[in-house]
Design a protein around this motif. Structure first.
Motif, PDB file in Angstrom:
ATOM      1  N   ALA A   5     -77.658  -2.603  32.449  1.00 41.33           N
ATOM      2  CA  ALA A   5     -76.282  -3.266  32.676  1.00 41.33           C
ATOM      3  C   ALA A   5     -76.253  -4.693  32.235  1.00 41.33           C
ATOM      4  CB  ALA A   5     -75.541  -3.095  34.051  1.00 41.33           C
ATOM      5  N   PRO A   6     -75.324  -5.149  31.817  1.00 36.43           N
ATOM      6  CA  PRO A   6     -75.274  -6.797  31.470  1.00 36.43           C
ATOM      7  C   PRO A   6     -75.212  -7.508  32.862  1.00 36.43           C
ATOM      8  CG  PRO A   6     -73.391  -5.677  30.220  1.00 36.43           C
ATOM      9  CD  PRO A   6     -73.996  -4.509  31.260  1.00 36.43           C
ATOM     10  N   THR A   7     -75.672  -8.619  32.786  1.00 33.70           N
ATOM     11  CA  THR A   7     -75.495  -9.498  34.106  1.00 33.70           C
ATOM     12  C   THR A   7     -74.243  -9.905  34.120  1.00 33.70           C
ATOM     13  OG1 THR A   7     -76.476 -11.564  33.185  1.00 33.70           O
ATOM     14  CG2 THR A   7     -78.049  -9.905  34.097  1.00 33.70           C
ATOM     15  N   SER A   8     -73.779 -10.586  35.550  1.00 36.98           N
ATOM     16  CA  SER A   8     -72.532 -11.206  35.186  1.00 36.98           C
ATOM     17  C   SER A   8     -72.563 -12.597  34.555  1.00 36.98           C
ATOM     18  CB  SER A   8     -72.300 -11.826  36.839  1.00 36.98           C
ATOM     19  OG  SER A   8     -73.367 -12.589  36.877  1.00 36.98           O
ATOM     20  N   ALA A   9     -73.427 -13.055  34.093  1.00 38.98           N
ATOM     21  CA  ALA A   9     -73.296 -14.137  33.044  1.00 38.98           C
ATOM     22  C   ALA A   9     -73.174 -13.613  31.645  1.00 38.98           C
ATOM     23  CB  ALA A   9     -74.768 -14.713  33.148  1.00 38.98           C
ATOM     24  N   GLN A  10     -73.512 -12.234  31.260  1.00 40.09           N
ATOM     25  CA  GLN A  10     -73.012 -11.786  29.983  1.00 40.09           C
ATOM     26  C   GLN A  10     -71.783 -11.135  29.859  1.00 40.09           C
ATOM     27  OE1 GLN A  10     -76.573  -9.165  30.163  1.00 40.09           O
ATOM     28  NE2 GLN A  10     -77.409 -10.316  28.652  1.00 40.09           N
ATOM     29  N   GLN A  34     -53.689   1.128  28.978  1.00 40.14           N
ATOM     30  CA  GLN A  34     -53.646   2.151  27.889  1.00 40.14           C
ATOM     31  C   GLN A  34     -54.871   2.777  27.300  1.00 40.14           C
ATOM     32  OE1 GLN A  34     -50.415   3.048  26.606  1.00 40.14           O
ATOM     33  NE2 GLN A  34     -49.848   1.667  28.502  1.00 40.14           N
ATOM     34  N   GLY A  35     -55.920   2.166  27.998  1.00 35.46           N
ATOM     35  CA  GLY A  35     -57.382   2.509  27.638  1.00 35.46           C
ATOM     36  C   GLY A  35     -57.743   2.156  26.417  1.00 35.46           C
ATOM     37  N   LEU A  36     -57.332   0.924  25.921  1.00 31.40           N
ATOM     38  CA  LEU A  36     -57.992   0.479  24.501  1.00 31.40           C
ATOM     39  C   LEU A  36     -58.979  -0.580  24.856  1.00 31.40           C
ATOM     40  CD1 LEU A  36     -54.353  -0.507  23.205  1.00 31.40           C
ATOM     41  CD2 LEU A  36     -55.592   1.558  22.494  1.00 31.40           C
ATOM     42  N   ILE A  37     -59.264  -1.002  26.124  1.00 31.23           N
ATOM     43  CA  ILE A  37     -60.348  -1.726  26.182  1.00 31.23           C
ATOM     44  C   ILE A  37     -60.553  -1.425  27.787  1.00 31.23           C
ATOM     45  CG2 ILE A  37     -59.744  -3.883  24.847  1.00 31.23           C
ATOM     46  CD1 ILE A  37     -58.751  -5.345  27.263  1.00 31.23           C
ATOM     47  N   HIS A  38     -61.717  -1.725  28.186  1.00 34.30           N
ATOM     48  CA  HIS A  38     -62.205  -1.229  29.588  1.00 34.30           C
ATOM     49  C   HIS A  38     -62.878  -2.327  30.283  1.00 34.30           C
ATOM     50  CE1 HIS A  38     -61.488   2.793  28.354  1.00 34.30           C
ATOM     51  NE2 HIS A  38     -62.034   2.660  27.163  1.00 34.30           N
ATOM     52  N   SER A  39     -63.001  -2.412  31.522  1.00 35.77           N
ATOM     53  CA  SER A  39     -63.553  -3.587  32.310  1.00 35.77           C
ATOM     54  C   SER A  39     -64.387  -2.916  33.316  1.00 35.77           C
ATOM     55  CB  SER A  39     -62.612  -4.562  32.971  1.00 35.77           C
ATOM     56  OG  SER A  39     -61.767  -4.020  33.975  1.00 35.77           O
ATOM     57  N   ASN A  45     -63.195  -7.108  43.307  1.00 33.27           N
ATOM     58  CA  ASN A  45     -62.255  -6.364  42.356  1.00 33.27           C
ATOM     59  C   ASN A  45     -61.774  -7.128  41.454  1.00 33.27           C
ATOM     60  OD1 ASN A  45     -60.964  -3.898  41.876  1.00 33.27           O
ATOM     61  ND2 ASN A  45     -59.033  -4.704  42.846  1.00 33.27           N
ATOM     62  N   GLN A  46     -62.632  -8.122  40.717  1.00 28.23           N
ATOM     63  CA  GLN A  46     -62.110  -8.880  39.474  1.00 28.23           C
ATOM     64  C   GLN A  46     -62.663  -8.098  38.238  1.00 28.23           C
ATOM     65  OE1 GLN A  46     -64.032 -12.653  40.416  1.00 28.23           O
ATOM     66  NE2 GLN A  46     -62.273 -13.517  41.574  1.00 28.23           N
ATOM     67  N   ARG A  47     -61.780  -8.322  37.126  1.00 26.58           N
ATOM     68  CA  ARG A  47     -62.307  -7.441  36.054  1.00 26.58           C
ATOM     69  C   ARG A  47     -63.366  -8.530  35.282  1.00 26.58           C
ATOM     70  NH1 ARG A  47     -56.559  -6.863  36.307  1.00 26.58           N
ATOM     71  NH2 ARG A  47     -55.978  -4.701  35.797  1.00 26.58           N
ATOM     72  N   ARG A  48     -64.153  -7.676  34.825  1.00 28.77           N
ATOM     73  CA  ARG A  48     -65.333  -8.320  33.914  1.00 28.77           C
ATOM     74  C   ARG A  48     -65.386  -7.510  32.527  1.00 28.77           C
ATOM     75  NH1 ARG A  48     -64.607 -11.719  37.020  1.00 28.77           N
ATOM     76  NH2 ARG A  48     -66.065 -13.085  38.225  1.00 28.77           N
ATOM     77  N   TYR A  49     -65.769  -8.176  31.527  1.00 26.34           N
ATOM     78  CA  TYR A  49     -65.476  -7.501  30.159  1.00 26.34           C
ATOM     79  C   TYR A  49     -66.993  -7.570  29.460  1.00 26.34           C
ATOM     80  CZ  TYR A  49     -60.616  -7.162  31.220  1.00 26.34           C
ATOM     81  OH  TYR A  49     -59.256  -6.772  31.552  1.00 26.34           O
ATOM     82  N   ASP A  50     -67.398  -6.612  28.779  1.00 28.96           N
ATOM     83  CA  ASP A  50     -68.651  -6.682  27.964  1.00 28.96           C
ATOM     84  C   ASP A  50     -68.140  -7.557  26.920  1.00 28.96           C
ATOM     85  OD1 ASP A  50     -69.319  -3.243  28.130  1.00 28.96           O
ATOM     86  OD2 ASP A  50     -70.212  -4.992  29.649  1.00 28.96           O
ATOM     87  N   ARG A  51     -68.899  -8.469  26.043  1.00 28.35           N
ATOM     88  CA  ARG A  51     -68.495  -9.409  25.006  1.00 28.35           C
ATOM     89  C   ARG A  51     -68.163  -8.564  23.678  1.00 28.35           C
ATOM     90  NH1 ARG A  51     -69.665 -14.369  26.088  1.00 28.35           N
ATOM     91  NH2 ARG A  51     -71.263 -14.673  27.753  1.00 28.35           N
ATOM     92  N   GLY A  52     -68.565  -7.415  23.679  1.00 29.12           N
ATOM     93  CA  GLY A  52     -68.155  -6.464  22.630  1.00 29.12           C
ATOM     94  C   GLY A  52     -66.500  -6.073  22.616  1.00 29.12           C
ATOM     95  N   THR A  53     -65.791  -6.286  23.801  1.00 30.90           N
ATOM     96  CA  THR A  53     -64.534  -6.239  24.117  1.00 30.90           C
ATOM     97  C   THR A  53     -63.667  -7.224  23.049  1.00 30.90           C
ATOM     98  OG1 THR A  53     -64.930  -5.486  26.303  1.00 30.90           O
ATOM     99  CG2 THR A  53     -62.523  -6.103  25.700  1.00 30.90           C
ATOM    100  N   LEU A  54     -64.284  -8.345  22.936  1.00 30.35           N
ATOM    101  CA  LEU A  54     -63.588  -9.266  21.694  1.00 30.35           C
ATOM    102  C   LEU A  54     -63.604  -8.547  20.315  1.00 30.35           C
ATOM    103  CD1 LEU A  54     -65.328 -12.507  22.646  1.00 30.35           C
ATOM    104  CD2 LEU A  54     -63.263 -11.819  22.759  1.00 30.35           C
ATOM    105  N   ARG A  55     -64.417  -7.487  19.980  1.00 25.25           N
ATOM    106  CA  ARG A  55     -64.264  -6.862  18.695  1.00 25.25           C
ATOM    107  C   ARG A  55     -63.103  -5.799  18.945  1.00 25.25           C
ATOM    108  NH1 ARG A  55     -68.501  -6.571  14.579  1.00 25.25           N
ATOM    109  NH2 ARG A  55     -69.826  -8.321  14.778  1.00 25.25           N
ATOM    110  N   ARG A  56     -63.219  -5.181  19.905  1.00 25.34           N
ATOM    111  CA  ARG A  56     -62.085  -4.046  20.001  1.00 25.34           C
ATOM    112  C   ARG A  56     -60.709  -4.837  19.907  1.00 25.34           C
ATOM    113  NH1 ARG A  56     -64.210   0.913  22.319  1.00 25.34           N
ATOM    114  NH2 ARG A  56     -62.105   1.647  22.842  1.00 25.34           N
ATOM    115  N   ILE A  57     -60.545  -6.257  20.704  1.00 26.65           N
ATOM    116  CA  ILE A  57     -59.388  -6.925  20.639  1.00 26.65           C
ATOM    117  C   ILE A  57     -58.892  -7.123  19.072  1.00 26.65           C
ATOM    118  CG2 ILE A  57     -58.033  -8.800  21.356  1.00 26.65           C
ATOM    119  CD1 ILE A  57     -59.683  -8.287  24.333  1.00 26.65           C
ATOM    120  N   ALA A  58     -60.098  -7.671  18.557  1.00 30.16           N
ATOM    121  CA  ALA A  58     -59.958  -7.945  16.933  1.00 30.16           C
ATOM    122  C   ALA A  58     -59.126  -6.787  16.154  1.00 30.16           C
ATOM    123  CB  ALA A  58     -61.048  -8.598  16.363  1.00 30.16           C
ATOM    124  N   PHE A  59     -59.740  -5.697  16.539  1.00 35.49           N
ATOM    125  CA  PHE A  59     -59.469  -4.656  15.790  1.00 35.49           C
ATOM    126  C   PHE A  59     -58.126  -4.208  16.315  1.00 35.49           C
ATOM    127  CE2 PHE A  59     -58.737  -0.118  15.503  1.00 35.49           C
ATOM    128  CZ  PHE A  59     -59.144   0.246  14.364  1.00 35.49           C
TER     129      PHE A  59
END
Length: 152
Positions: A5-10, A34-39, A45-59
């Motif tokens: 799993a990615p580290t918190s820095a990632q 809406q299930g379009l992105i995931h954290s 209880n703070q949200r953390r997102y994979d960097r790949g989420t940026l591509r999903r948002i761009a899409f």
């Protein structure tokens, strides 16, 4: 070696994701509901997102700009494996789908324009007779006046 799993820095916070994507926090939370992105959630209880989420948002944003509804975008994103980001091939396949939808929308708009142009040419502008202003009016066949009022 196994993938870990990615580290918190990632991972990105919602603020970092918002700044990098240009999408407001509120929209990101909505996309998540809406299930379009995931954290992932931290112990606090703070949200953390994979960097790949940026591509999903761009899409998502590119698709929205072409007029594709979020529900349809979600259906297409659901075809991606869990945690995967849209690849170039994915974008190309989606673009083919969007092109068909956009062409269908253009055809509908052209038909509307042509009907409107014919209506202007007719000049009737009658609420009683005009199929454009009052399409499918079955009650008009009963003659003038209110037909749904209760009579005593």
């Amino acid at each position: 070696m196994t993938d870990s799993a990615p580290t918190s820095a990632q991972l990105l916070t919602i603020g970092e994701l918002s700044r990098r994507s240009g999408v407001p926090h509120t929209a990101l939370r909505f996309y998540e509901r809406q299930g379009l992105i995931h954290s992932r959630r931290t112990t606090g209880n703070q949200r953390r997102y994979d960097r790949g989420t940026l591509r999903r948002i761009a899409f998502i944003r590119a698709s929205q700009h072409t007029g594709v509804p979020l529900a349809v975008i979600g259906e297409v994103l659901a075809l991606l494996p869990a945690g995967a980001s849209p690849s170039k091939e994915f974008w190309e396949r989606a673009s083919e789908c969007w092109s068909k939808e956009i062409n269908a929308r253009i055809a509908r708009l052209e038909r509307m324009r042509d009907r409107f142009t014919r209506c202007i040419g007719c000049g009737c502008l009658s609420f009683d007779e005009c199929a454009l202003v009052n399409p499918g009016d079955a009650l008009a066949e009963l003659g003038p006046g209110p037909h749904r009022l209760l009579r005593s």
